[in-house]
Design an enzyme around this catalytic site. Structure first.
Site, PDB file in Angstrom:
ATOM      1  N   ASP A  35       5.104  10.001  -3.134  1.00  0.00           N
ATOM      2  CA  ASP A  35       5.613   8.630  -3.037  1.00  0.00           C
ATOM      3  C   ASP A  35       7.134   8.663  -2.995  1.00  0.00           C
ATOM      4  OD1 ASP A  35       4.259   5.621  -3.878  1.00  0.00           O
ATOM      5  OD2 ASP A  35       6.449   5.826  -3.928  1.00  0.00           O
ATOM      6  N   ILE A  36       7.708   7.809  -2.176  1.00  0.00           N
ATOM      7  CA  ILE A  36       9.167   7.782  -1.997  1.00  0.00           C
ATOM      8  C   ILE A  36       9.873   7.233  -3.243  1.00  0.00           C
ATOM      9  CG2 ILE A  36       9.446   5.476  -0.975  1.00  0.00           C
ATOM     10  CD1 ILE A  36      11.103   6.881   1.257  1.00  0.00           C
ATOM     11  N   ASN A  93      -4.303  -0.352  -4.946  1.00  0.00           N
ATOM     12  CA  ASN A  93      -4.048  -1.792  -4.896  1.00  0.00           C
ATOM     13  C   ASN A  93      -4.609  -2.379  -3.608  1.00  0.00           C
ATOM     14  OD1 ASN A  93      -2.507  -1.803  -7.332  1.00  0.00           O
ATOM     15  ND2 ASN A  93      -0.801  -0.903  -6.198  1.00  0.00           N
ATOM     16  N   HIS A 106      -4.492   3.412   0.421  1.00  0.00           N
ATOM     17  CA  HIS A 106      -3.878   4.564  -0.252  1.00  0.00           C
ATOM     18  C   HIS A 106      -4.311   4.559  -1.703  1.00  0.00           C
ATOM     19  CE1 HIS A 106      -1.101   1.143  -0.221  1.00  0.00           C
ATOM     20  NE2 HIS A 106      -0.662   1.531  -1.411  1.00  0.00           N
ATOM     21  N   HIS A 108      -2.961   5.970  -5.237  1.00  0.00           N
ATOM     22  CA  HIS A 108      -1.862   6.597  -5.975  1.00  0.00           C
ATOM     23  C   HIS A 108      -2.491   7.564  -6.972  1.00  0.00           C
ATOM     24  CE1 HIS A 108       1.189   3.271  -5.116  1.00  0.00           C
ATOM     25  NE2 HIS A 108       0.054   2.645  -4.856  1.00  0.00           N
TER      26      HIS A 108
HETATM   27  P1  5GP Z   1       1.254  -0.378  -2.968  1.00  0.00           P
HETATM   28  O1  5GP Z   1       2.098  -1.350  -3.711  1.00  0.00           O
HETATM   29  O2  5GP Z   1       0.954  -0.828  -1.559  1.00  0.00           O
HETATM   30  O3  5GP Z   1       0.034   0.044  -3.711  1.00  0.00           O
HETATM   31  O4  5GP Z   1       2.111   0.965  -2.879  1.00  0.00           O
HETATM   32  C1  5GP Z   1       2.867   1.348  -1.780  1.00  0.00           C
HETATM   33  C2  5GP Z   1       3.597   2.603  -2.156  1.00  0.00           C
HETATM   34  O5  5GP Z   1       4.141   3.172  -0.993  1.00  0.00           O
HETATM   35  C3  5GP Z   1       4.748   2.375  -3.136  1.00  0.00           C
HETATM   36  O6  5GP Z   1       4.550   3.158  -4.310  1.00  0.00           O
HETATM   37  C4  5GP Z   1       5.978   2.821  -2.338  1.00  0.00           C
HETATM   38  O7  5GP Z   1       6.932   3.482  -3.143  1.00  0.00           O
HETATM   39  C5  5GP Z   1       5.380   3.733  -1.286  1.00  0.00           C
HETATM   40  N1  5GP Z   1       6.126   3.779  -0.051  1.00  0.00           N
HETATM   41  C6  5GP Z   1       6.588   2.732   0.672  1.00  0.00           C
HETATM   42  N2  5GP Z   1       7.210   3.167   1.785  1.00  0.00           N
HETATM   43  C7  5GP Z   1       7.122   4.520   1.757  1.00  0.00           C
HETATM   44  C8  5GP Z   1       7.569   5.534   2.656  1.00  0.00           C
HETATM   45  O8  5GP Z   1       8.184   5.294   3.689  1.00  0.00           O
HETATM   46  N3  5GP Z   1       7.298   6.822   2.305  1.00  0.00           N
HETATM   47  C9  5GP Z   1       6.619   7.149   1.160  1.00  0.00           C
HETATM   48  N4  5GP Z   1       6.413   8.426   0.918  1.00  0.00           N
HETATM   49  N5  5GP Z   1       6.181   6.213   0.300  1.00  0.00           N
HETATM   50  C10 5GP Z   1       6.433   4.913   0.604  1.00  0.00           C
END
Ligand code: 5GP
Length: 122
Positions: A35-36, A93, A106, A108
């Site tokens: 994760d970034i 999520n 995705h 986590h």
């Molecule tokens: P969500 O809130 O959709 O469950 O989580 C999305 C996740 O994607 C977040 O933890 C965010 O940090 C990660 N994320 C968003 N953009 C990027 C990206 O460009 N690269 C990576 N590696 N992670 C990302």
């Protein structure tokens, strides 16, 4: 429920190679990358290569081969990162109430420290 997939979401761009990623594992049907914005010492995202919006979409519409590959990929990441013994958390999520930022399934995988209780009180 029928889901509409947005081809311009950030993980679709990662899968097309338009945006770089820090790959942890790639299999036939799945990709795992860091994760970034990590929220724990281990914070890996595991995505299917297919166009699925969330877990419900995936579990309903993916092939058995995709589901098997994806499930095993998550387990392989835990083994590779050595968190199986001390524990880890999986979060996926979905939608508005799940506060899903990226509309491509995705999971986590979080670990490497005591993660505390699952949810903050509302
Ligand atoms: P969500 O809130 O959709 O469950 O989580 C999305 C996740 O994607 C977040 O933890 C965010 O940090 C990660 N994320 C968003 N953009 C990027 C990206 O460009 N690269 C990576 N590696 N992670 C990302």
């Amino acid at each position: 429920m029928a889901y509409t997939y947005d081809d311009e979401n950030i993980f679709a761009k990662i899968l097309r190679g338009e945006i770089p990623n820090d790959t942890v594992l790639e299999t036939e049907h799945s990709l795992a990358f860091n994760d970034i914005r990590p929220q724990a010492p281990l914070h890996v995202l595991v995505i299917p290569k297919g166009k699925y919006v969330n877990y419900d979409d995936f579990a309903t519409n993916a092939s058995d081969a995709e589901i098997l590959d994806y499930t095993r990929a998550i387990s392989k990441v835990c083994a590779m990162k050595g968190v199986a013994a001390d524990g880890f958390r999986m979060i996926s999520n979905a939608g508005r109430d799940g506060v899903q930022e990226v509309p491509h399934l995705h999971v986590h995988i979080l670990g490497g420290r005591d993660l505390g209780r699952m949810l903050n009180p509302a």
